[in-house]
Write a protein that holds these residues in place. Structure first.
Motif, PDB file in Angstrom:
ATOM      1  N   ALA A 272       5.119   8.010  -9.885  1.00 33.62           N
ATOM      2  CA  ALA A 272       6.157   7.372 -10.716  1.00 33.62           C
ATOM      3  C   ALA A 272       6.529   5.999 -10.167  1.00 33.62           C
ATOM      4  CB  ALA A 272       7.397   8.266 -10.778  1.00 33.62           C
ATOM      5  N   VAL A 273       6.536   5.861  -8.855  1.00 34.95           N
ATOM      6  CA  VAL A 273       6.841   4.569  -8.231  1.00 34.95           C
ATOM      7  C   VAL A 273       5.774   3.552  -8.606  1.00 34.95           C
ATOM      8  CG1 VAL A 273       7.168   3.354  -6.049  1.00 34.95           C
ATOM      9  CG2 VAL A 273       8.084   5.678  -6.320  1.00 34.95           C
ATOM     10  N   VAL A 274       4.511   3.939  -8.514  1.00 27.84           N
ATOM     11  CA  VAL A 274       3.411   3.039  -8.866  1.00 27.84           C
ATOM     12  C   VAL A 274       3.485   2.665 -10.348  1.00 27.84           C
ATOM     13  CG1 VAL A 274       0.897   2.821  -9.048  1.00 27.84           C
ATOM     14  CG2 VAL A 274       1.914   3.853  -7.004  1.00 27.84           C
TER      15      VAL A 274
ATOM     16  N   HIS B 151      -6.803   2.048  -6.770  1.00 30.12           N
ATOM     17  CA  HIS B 151      -6.721   3.389  -6.189  1.00 30.12           C
ATOM     18  C   HIS B 151      -7.832   3.564  -5.166  1.00 30.12           C
ATOM     19  CE1 HIS B 151      -3.728   5.009  -9.024  1.00 30.12           C
ATOM     20  NE2 HIS B 151      -4.215   4.068  -9.812  1.00 30.12           N
ATOM     21  N   MET B 152      -7.432   3.977  -3.976  1.00 27.31           N
ATOM     22  CA  MET B 152      -8.377   4.246  -2.891  1.00 27.31           C
ATOM     23  C   MET B 152      -8.084   5.643  -2.353  1.00 27.31           C
ATOM     24  SD  MET B 152      -8.339   0.613  -0.880  1.00 27.31           S
ATOM     25  CE  MET B 152      -6.840  -0.191  -1.425  1.00 27.31           C
ATOM     26  N   PRO B 153      -8.967   6.180  -1.538  1.00 29.11           N
ATOM     27  CA  PRO B 153      -8.691   7.515  -0.985  1.00 29.11           C
ATOM     28  C   PRO B 153      -7.375   7.518  -0.193  1.00 29.11           C
ATOM     29  CG  PRO B 153     -10.976   6.917  -0.606  1.00 29.11           C
ATOM     30  CD  PRO B 153     -10.284   5.693  -1.142  1.00 29.11           C
TER      31      PRO B 153
ATOM     32  N   ALA C  83       7.351   6.018   1.019  1.00 25.27           N
ATOM     33  CA  ALA C  83       6.156   5.893   0.185  1.00 25.27           C
ATOM     34  C   ALA C  83       5.159   4.882   0.729  1.00 25.27           C
ATOM     35  CB  ALA C  83       6.548   5.500  -1.239  1.00 25.27           C
ATOM     36  N   ILE C  84       5.656   3.832   1.395  1.00 26.30           N
ATOM     37  CA  ILE C  84       4.769   2.729   1.766  1.00 26.30           C
ATOM     38  C   ILE C  84       4.024   2.994   3.068  1.00 26.30           C
ATOM     39  CG2 ILE C  84       6.067   0.992   0.500  1.00 26.30           C
ATOM     40  CD1 ILE C  84       7.238   0.008   3.114  1.00 26.30           C
ATOM     41  N   ILE C  85       2.799   2.508   3.080  1.00 23.08           N
ATOM     42  CA  ILE C  85       1.974   2.516   4.287  1.00 23.08           C
ATOM     43  C   ILE C  85       2.101   1.151   4.960  1.00 23.08           C
ATOM     44  CG2 ILE C  85      -0.390   2.653   5.170  1.00 23.08           C
ATOM     45  CD1 ILE C  85      -0.985   4.465   2.670  1.00 23.08           C
TER      46      ILE C  85
ATOM     47  N   ASP D  86       0.869  -1.175   0.000  1.00 20.08           N
ATOM     48  CA  ASP D  86       0.000   0.000   0.000  1.00 20.08           C
ATOM     49  C   ASP D  86       0.904   1.222   0.000  1.00 20.08           C
ATOM     50  OD1 ASP D  86      -2.243  -1.639   0.159  1.00 20.08           O
ATOM     51  OD2 ASP D  86      -2.344  -1.523   2.341  1.00 20.08           O
ATOM     52  N   ILE D  87       0.708   2.094  -0.987  1.00 20.74           N
ATOM     53  CA  ILE D  87       1.558   3.263  -1.191  1.00 20.74           C
ATOM     54  C   ILE D  87       0.723   4.527  -1.038  1.00 20.74           C
ATOM     55  CG2 ILE D  87       3.008   4.471  -2.880  1.00 20.74           C
ATOM     56  CD1 ILE D  87       3.611   1.727  -4.108  1.00 20.74           C
ATOM     57  N   GLN D  88       1.295   5.514  -0.354  1.00 16.46           N
ATOM     58  CA  GLN D  88       0.602   6.790  -0.209  1.00 16.46           C
ATOM     59  C   GLN D  88       0.335   7.390  -1.581  1.00 16.46           C
ATOM     60  OE1 GLN D  88       2.629   9.528   2.430  1.00 16.46           O
ATOM     61  NE2 GLN D  88       3.277   7.842   3.733  1.00 16.46           N
ATOM     62  N   GLU D  89      -0.871   7.894  -1.762  1.00 19.82           N
ATOM     63  CA  GLU D  89      -1.256   8.512  -3.042  1.00 19.82           C
ATOM     64  C   GLU D  89      -0.798   9.961  -3.023  1.00 19.82           C
ATOM     65  OE1 GLU D  89      -2.507   8.845  -6.599  1.00 19.82           O
ATOM     66  OE2 GLU D  89      -3.807   7.322  -5.751  1.00 19.82           O
ATOM     67  N   ASN D  90       0.232  10.264  -3.816  1.00 22.28           N
ATOM     68  CA  ASN D  90       0.664  11.646  -3.996  1.00 22.28           C
ATOM     69  C   ASN D  90       1.474  11.744  -5.290  1.00 22.28           C
ATOM     70  OD1 ASN D  90       3.444  11.035  -3.405  1.00 22.28           O
ATOM     71  ND2 ASN D  90       3.000  11.202  -1.220  1.00 22.28           N
ATOM     72  N   GLU D  91       1.801  12.950  -5.666  1.00 25.09           N
ATOM     73  CA  GLU D  91       2.465  13.197  -6.950  1.00 25.09           C
ATOM     74  C   GLU D  91       3.803  12.472  -7.061  1.00 25.09           C
ATOM     75  OE1 GLU D  91       2.708  14.387 -10.718  1.00 25.09           O
ATOM     76  OE2 GLU D  91       1.012  14.911  -9.447  1.00 25.09           O
TER      77      GLU D  91
END
Length: 97
Positions: free
Chosen positions: A23-25, A39-41, A75-77, A14-19
């Protein structure tokens, strides 16, 4: 009870959604064609059967700068699977058995 072989058991991150993590995703998706991206909130869940590979070069191509694998920690949660390898060039998440 049926046991799912390690080569088929899902692993993921699970990766934080940000700008900056976009690129990592994208790199993970390119290097793991069997992966599913959800993609989740606030986060992106990347899941793949058996293993998940994060390649430094693939991230650098998309991010447009040098990227060190230790940046992945920011980046990871969370993740599921075992971190089998983590060096300067690649991170590998998979199950032992």
């Amino acid at each position: 009870m049926t046991t799912i072989p390690a080569a088929e058991r899902p692993v993921g991150v699970d990766i934080q959604e940000n700008e900056q993590n976009r690129a990592v995703v994208e790199a993970i998706e390119a290097d793991n064609p069997e992966a599913t991206i959800r993609h989740m909130p606030g986060m992106v869940r990347v899941q793949s059967p058996g293993k998940l590979v994060i390649n430094r070069e693939s991230v650098e191509e998309r991010i447009g700068r040098e990227w060190e694998t230790h940046e992945f920690q920011l980046a990871i949660i969370s993740y599921f699977g075992h971190i089998k390898e983590w060096d300067d060039d690649q991170i590998l998440i998979a199950w032992d058995h």
